[in-house]
Design a protein around this motif. Sequence first.
Motif, PDB file in Angstrom:
ATOM      1  N   CYS A 153       0.836  -1.217   0.000  1.00 44.94           N
ATOM      2  CA  CYS A 153       0.000   0.000   0.000  1.00 44.94           C
ATOM      3  C   CYS A 153       0.868   1.264   0.000  1.00 44.94           C
ATOM      4  CB  CYS A 153      -0.913   0.045   1.224  1.00 44.94           C
ATOM      5  SG  CYS A 153      -2.175  -1.203   1.262  1.00 44.94           S
ATOM      6  N   LEU A 154       2.007   1.199   0.693  1.00 52.01           N
ATOM      7  CA  LEU A 154       2.880   2.371   0.795  1.00 52.01           C
ATOM      8  C   LEU A 154       3.811   2.483  -0.413  1.00 52.01           C
ATOM      9  CD1 LEU A 154       3.916   2.120   4.560  1.00 52.01           C
ATOM     10  CD2 LEU A 154       2.449   3.873   3.549  1.00 52.01           C
ATOM     11  N   CYS A 206       6.524   0.754  -0.786  1.00 53.89           N
ATOM     12  CA  CYS A 206       7.922   0.681  -0.342  1.00 53.89           C
ATOM     13  C   CYS A 206       8.344  -0.776  -0.141  1.00 53.89           C
ATOM     14  CB  CYS A 206       8.141   1.509   0.916  1.00 53.89           C
ATOM     15  SG  CYS A 206       7.298   0.869   2.341  1.00 53.89           S
ATOM     16  N   ALA A 256      -1.710   1.866   6.435  1.00 55.72           N
ATOM     17  CA  ALA A 256      -0.895   2.602   5.455  1.00 55.72           C
ATOM     18  C   ALA A 256      -1.334   4.068   5.366  1.00 55.72           C
ATOM     19  CB  ALA A 256      -0.985   1.931   4.091  1.00 55.72           C
ATOM     20  N   ASP A 257      -2.646   4.297   5.378  1.00 57.65           N
ATOM     21  CA  ASP A 257      -3.140   5.686   5.328  1.00 57.65           C
ATOM     22  C   ASP A 257      -2.632   6.480   6.529  1.00 57.65           C
ATOM     23  OD1 ASP A 257      -4.464   5.192   3.006  1.00 57.65           O
ATOM     24  OD2 ASP A 257      -6.476   5.063   3.900  1.00 57.65           O
ATOM     25  N   ARG A 308       1.091   7.335   6.170  1.00 57.55           N
ATOM     26  CA  ARG A 308       1.302   8.376   5.139  1.00 57.55           C
ATOM     27  C   ARG A 308       0.999   9.776   5.649  1.00 57.55           C
ATOM     28  NH1 ARG A 308      -2.075   5.809   1.652  1.00 57.55           N
ATOM     29  NH2 ARG A 308      -0.978   4.226   0.478  1.00 57.55           N
ATOM     30  N   ARG A 309       0.083   9.913   6.592  1.00 58.85           N
ATOM     31  CA  ARG A 309      -0.375  11.239   7.052  1.00 58.85           C
ATOM     32  C   ARG A 309       0.767  12.119   7.525  1.00 58.85           C
ATOM     33  NH1 ARG A 309      -3.579   9.888  11.465  1.00 58.85           N
ATOM     34  NH2 ARG A 309      -4.809   8.129  10.744  1.00 58.85           N
TER      35      ARG A 309
END
Length: 281
Positions: free
Chosen positions: A19-20, A22, A276-277, A280-281
């Motif tokens: 999701c990221l 990476c 993941a969200d 990311r924030r």
Amino acid sequence: MKVIYAETSQLLATRVAYCLGCRIAEVKYNTFPDGEQYVRVMNFDDDMVIVASTVDSRSILQVLLMLDACEGKNTTLVLPYMGYARQDKRFNEGEPISARVLARVLSEGASRIFTVNIHTPSVLGYFKCPAENLTIAPKIGEHIQTLKLADPLVLAPDDGAWEFAKSVATIGDWDCDHFDKTRLSGSEVKMAPKHLDANGRDCILVDDIIATGGSMTTAAGMLKKLGATSVRAAGVHGLFANGGYVKLMQAGFADIVSSDTIERECSRVTASTVVADAIRR
Ligand code: R5P
């Protein structure tokens, strides 16, 4: 950014890394002849993410070793399931506040911490770095939507899970209720309905943790007596202690689902996008 997986969280860590966008860092795990653990992180980035459910003593120690290996890095620790979090106060004189013990040591070396549907959010106050609890209640709701039930009734097995059940039910604007529960011992519970009319309904029991499955099994028995058409179980953390999964199967649940915070055969809901969200924030 690189993601490290603990042995308990291989699936979720891989999904979070995907999701990221990476990579997963290569980590060598070994056990010395005397039983002590060896951990070596083979490649680093400035930002490291450790995904590690602390389900037992081995996994707790493994996280501590990984945190130390990442010394000097900006390390995010994701605790999809945090063990000992339910002992969040002294219920009896002479007991430790186990959640506090864990939170303090797990804070060493972490820049920030994410938990997922931790049983008591006040435990976050015991961490010594910024900590946030994430909820995957909407993901459980989305799973229920895939079942395509005409008019399901979402039920919490006790009032402690009531808010969680309401968050799940919001996804489909479904009816929602809860049971009253009295715990008799570690594995025995007595239950009575609250505002329940389960007759002819497809019922989904939802909870943050399915530990021994005792609460769900007792509630299911009650629902069947009340004339429920079918009973399903959905929990965030599927511990299934003391043969809990078998107990649920024998109780005749039409569906048993948990999430990948604890990796099981029935982990058909993933916490990865929510985690993941947040990262990311
Ligand atoms: C604790 O209160 C949790 O929310 C669950 O209700 C509990 O862990 C379920 O335990 P068991 O599956 O053993 O009944």
